[in-house]
Design a protein around this motif. Structure first.
Motif, PDB file in Angstrom:
ATOM      1  N   LYS A  38      42.148  55.934  29.070  1.00 54.63           N
ATOM      2  CA  LYS A  38      43.573  56.239  29.119  1.00 54.63           C
ATOM      3  C   LYS A  38      43.810  57.653  29.658  1.00 54.63           C
ATOM      4  O   LYS A  38      44.684  57.895  30.504  1.00 54.63           O
ATOM      5  CB  LYS A  38      44.178  56.101  27.724  1.00 54.63           C
ATOM      6  CG  LYS A  38      45.684  56.362  27.685  1.00 54.63           C
ATOM      7  CD  LYS A  38      46.167  56.694  26.290  1.00 54.63           C
ATOM      8  CE  LYS A  38      45.656  58.086  25.911  1.00 54.63           C
ATOM      9  NZ  LYS A  38      46.252  58.563  24.644  1.00 54.63           N
ATOM     10  N   ASP A  39      43.041  58.628  29.174  1.00 56.89           N
ATOM     11  CA  ASP A  39      43.193  60.009  29.652  1.00 56.89           C
ATOM     12  C   ASP A  39      42.882  60.112  31.148  1.00 56.89           C
ATOM     13  O   ASP A  39      43.548  60.853  31.882  1.00 56.89           O
ATOM     14  CB  ASP A  39      42.263  60.929  28.865  1.00 56.89           C
ATOM     15  CG  ASP A  39      42.677  61.046  27.402  1.00 56.89           C
ATOM     16  OD1 ASP A  39      43.861  60.779  27.108  1.00 56.89           O
ATOM     17  OD2 ASP A  39      41.807  61.417  26.568  1.00 56.89           O
ATOM     18  N   GLN A  73      46.993  49.602  28.587  1.00 58.14           N
ATOM     19  CA  GLN A  73      48.183  49.077  29.233  1.00 58.14           C
ATOM     20  C   GLN A  73      48.820  50.209  30.035  1.00 58.14           C
ATOM     21  O   GLN A  73      49.140  51.273  29.520  1.00 58.14           O
ATOM     22  CB  GLN A  73      49.162  48.547  28.188  1.00 58.14           C
ATOM     23  CG  GLN A  73      50.429  47.977  28.811  1.00 58.14           C
ATOM     24  CD  GLN A  73      51.360  47.378  27.777  1.00 58.14           C
ATOM     25  OE1 GLN A  73      50.903  46.750  26.806  1.00 58.14           O
ATOM     26  NE2 GLN A  73      52.671  47.575  27.971  1.00 58.14           N
ATOM     27  N   VAL A  74      49.018  49.949  31.321  1.00 59.43           N
ATOM     28  CA  VAL A  74      49.556  50.980  32.203  1.00 59.43           C
ATOM     29  C   VAL A  74      50.993  50.699  32.586  1.00 59.43           C
ATOM     30  O   VAL A  74      51.702  51.609  33.064  1.00 59.43           O
ATOM     31  CB  VAL A  74      48.689  51.114  33.461  1.00 59.43           C
ATOM     32  CG1 VAL A  74      47.293  51.619  33.107  1.00 59.43           C
ATOM     33  CG2 VAL A  74      48.597  49.796  34.208  1.00 59.43           C
ATOM     34  N   VAL A 118      50.410  44.954  32.502  1.00 61.06           N
ATOM     35  CA  VAL A 118      49.375  45.315  33.468  1.00 61.06           C
ATOM     36  C   VAL A 118      48.335  46.147  32.701  1.00 61.06           C
ATOM     37  O   VAL A 118      48.644  47.246  32.223  1.00 61.06           O
ATOM     38  CB  VAL A 118      49.945  46.116  34.654  1.00 61.06           C
ATOM     39  CG1 VAL A 118      48.828  46.461  35.647  1.00 61.06           C
ATOM     40  CG2 VAL A 118      51.043  45.340  35.348  1.00 61.06           C
ATOM     41  N   ILE A 119      47.102  45.574  32.557  1.00 57.40           N
ATOM     42  CA  ILE A 119      46.103  46.167  31.664  1.00 57.40           C
ATOM     43  C   ILE A 119      44.867  46.527  32.489  1.00 57.40           C
ATOM     44  O   ILE A 119      44.380  45.727  33.305  1.00 57.40           O
ATOM     45  CB  ILE A 119      45.717  45.193  30.541  1.00 57.40           C
ATOM     46  CG1 ILE A 119      46.971  44.775  29.763  1.00 57.40           C
ATOM     47  CG2 ILE A 119      44.697  45.819  29.611  1.00 57.40           C
ATOM     48  CD1 ILE A 119      46.729  43.682  28.762  1.00 57.40           C
ATOM     49  N   VAL A 120      44.365  47.751  32.240  1.00 54.59           N
ATOM     50  CA  VAL A 120      43.120  48.228  32.864  1.00 54.59           C
ATOM     51  C   VAL A 120      42.022  48.117  31.826  1.00 54.59           C
ATOM     52  O   VAL A 120      42.190  48.559  30.682  1.00 54.59           O
ATOM     53  CB  VAL A 120      43.264  49.676  33.358  1.00 54.59           C
ATOM     54  CG1 VAL A 120      41.933  50.165  33.932  1.00 54.59           C
ATOM     55  CG2 VAL A 120      44.366  49.775  34.410  1.00 54.59           C
ATOM     56  N   GLY A 121      40.893  47.584  32.214  1.00 56.00           N
ATOM     57  CA  GLY A 121      39.801  47.424  31.274  1.00 56.00           C
ATOM     58  C   GLY A 121      39.123  46.082  31.459  1.00 56.00           C
ATOM     59  O   GLY A 121      39.219  45.478  32.528  1.00 56.00           O
ATOM     60  N   SER A 131      52.213  56.940  31.294  1.00 54.64           N
ATOM     61  CA  SER A 131      52.638  56.134  30.139  1.00 54.64           C
ATOM     62  C   SER A 131      51.567  55.149  29.673  1.00 54.64           C
ATOM     63  O   SER A 131      51.873  54.163  28.989  1.00 54.64           O
ATOM     64  CB  SER A 131      53.917  55.344  30.493  1.00 54.64           C
ATOM     65  OG  SER A 131      53.673  54.503  31.617  1.00 54.64           O
ATOM     66  N   ALA A 132      50.314  55.364  30.065  1.00 54.06           N
ATOM     67  CA  ALA A 132      49.245  54.427  29.640  1.00 54.06           C
ATOM     68  C   ALA A 132      48.961  54.616  28.147  1.00 54.06           C
ATOM     69  O   ALA A 132      49.016  55.725  27.624  1.00 54.06           O
ATOM     70  CB  ALA A 132      47.999  54.717  30.478  1.00 54.06           C
TER      71      ALA A 132
END
Length: 390
Positions: free
Chosen positions: A370-371, A320-321, A355-358, A383-384
């Motif tokens: 995340k890193d 989550q970003v 808002v989610i990345v993946g 803040s992810a």
């Protein structure tokens, strides 16, 4: 050596003439003595057998001849003395000639050639003297005196030539030194004049002591005026709140800063330029650091995905970003992450729109993702965090 040879030949001729003169005197004396009757006639007569008495004229003649012989001997001795003196002087002149410069060598050779001709002439005269022709004592003495005089003249001519050569050499050296001194003085004068002219030009083009107004004429520009008043174009532009690339208008009034203003503005411009350079270096360092972090995060993500594939981990995780207030804001953020190359989805919740990345299979891969997101300058977020997808 040629003059020594001539002197020896002259002495030989003097001695030979003396011997011949003595023989002639003896012959004259013998011819004046009474001869026997048998030597004078082939057939002596009784009247001629008696000896002839000597006359007073014969005695007088002998006495005169003896006096002349003494005079000739004294004259020959004097000539020998003069010849010896001349020989000594000649040897000294030769020693001095050898110490002279090379420029005198040609004149010395010419004098030597003249002396050689004189020697040949003396040899020819000596050969003529050995012929049966008998010369009188007066002629022999005159010839000896003539040879001695010629030798003295030759020595004097050689000494005069050497003296003239030395004078010419000294004059040439003095002329060369004077011309060199004159050239150096002219060079120094030209250098001083050029330096003075450069100083005058520099003073003419220096900024004024106090600020002055200038009305722009046809063909004027900031660069031209800056060169005219010997100041940086940035300083002139800054004094008039203009950009260095601004074009001036005909009739426009601008301010020409004073010397102190130029110095102050130059210091300020240098400080601003240094600040911009420091900022640029910091930005480059930060960008390099972000790029290194992004590359490292991408490498970790690749390794984590490989590890998850090998262990066949169960479950999917997302990163989550952001948590947007509404769908429009969430769509705007999703668009930014998609342009950076990420797979993005939105998910409405009671607290807002996520808002989610993946997703990533396995939590290890999700942590690596995340890193990577937190170190990516394109998305500019820190803040992810990882959450379970399903």
């Amino acid at each position: 050596m040629n003059f020594s040879r001539q002197a020896l030949l002259g002495i030989g001729m003097i001695i030979g003439g003396s011997v011949m003169l003595y023989a002639m005197v003896q012959q004259i004396g013998d011819s004046n003595e009474p001869q026997p009757a048998s030597a004078m006639v082939d057939k002596p007569s009784p009247e001629q057998e008696s000896p002839q008495p000597l006359t007073t004229d014969i005695e007088t003649e002998k006495r005169i001849l003896a006096e002349k012989q003494k005079e000739r001997a004294a004259r020959v001795a004097e000539q020998e003395k003069r010849a010896q003196q001349f020989l000594t002087e000649q040897e000294a002149a030769e020693a001095e000639a050898l110490a002279k410069a090379r420029a005198e060598s040609q004149q010395y050779m010419a004098s030597s050639a003249a002396a050689a001709e004189e020697s040949d002439k003396s040899d020819a005269e000596k050969n003529d003297a050995t012929t049966p022709i008998k010369k009188t004592s007066a002629a022999a003495s005159a010839e000896s005196e003539t040879n001695t005089g010629n030798q003295q003249k030759a020595a004097q001519a050689q000494q005069e030539a050497q003296r003239q050569a030395a004078i010419k050499e000294q004059a040439a050296a003095k002329k060369l030194a004077d011309s060199k001194k004159e050239a150096d003085a002219k060079k120094q004068a030209d250098a001083a004049a050029e330096k003075k002219q450069a100083a005058a030009e520099a003073a003419k083009n220096e900024p004024p002591k106090s600020p002055s107004d200038y009305q722009v004429k046809r063909g004027d520009g900031l660069i031209k005026l800056a060169r005219q008043y010997n100041m940086p174009v940035e300083v002139l532009a800054q004094a008039n709140n203009l950009s260095p690339s601004t074009s001036l208008q005909l009739g426009q009034n601008i301010t020409i800063p004073s010397r102190k203003q130029v110095e102050r503005l130059a210091r300020e411009a240098a400080a601003a330029e240094q600040a911009r350079e420091d900022k640029r270096q910091k930005e480059e360092a930060l960008a390099k650091k972000s790029a290194d972090a992004k590359r490292e995060a991408q490498q970790k993500l690749s390794e984590a995905r490989k590890e998850v594939k090998e262990t066949d981990a169960k479950g999917s995780f997302g990163v989550q970003v952001a948590l947007a207030n509404d769908q429009a804001k969430a769509d705007e953020l999703a668009k930014k992450f998609k342009s950076a190359g990420y797979q993005v989805k939105t998910s409405p919740t009671s607290r807002g729109v996520r808002v989610i990345v993946g997703p990533e299979r396995g939590k290890v891969a999700a942590l690596a993702l995340k890193d990577k997101i937190n170190s990516d300058p394109k998305v500019n977020t820190t803040s992810a965090w990882v959450l379970y997808w399903r």
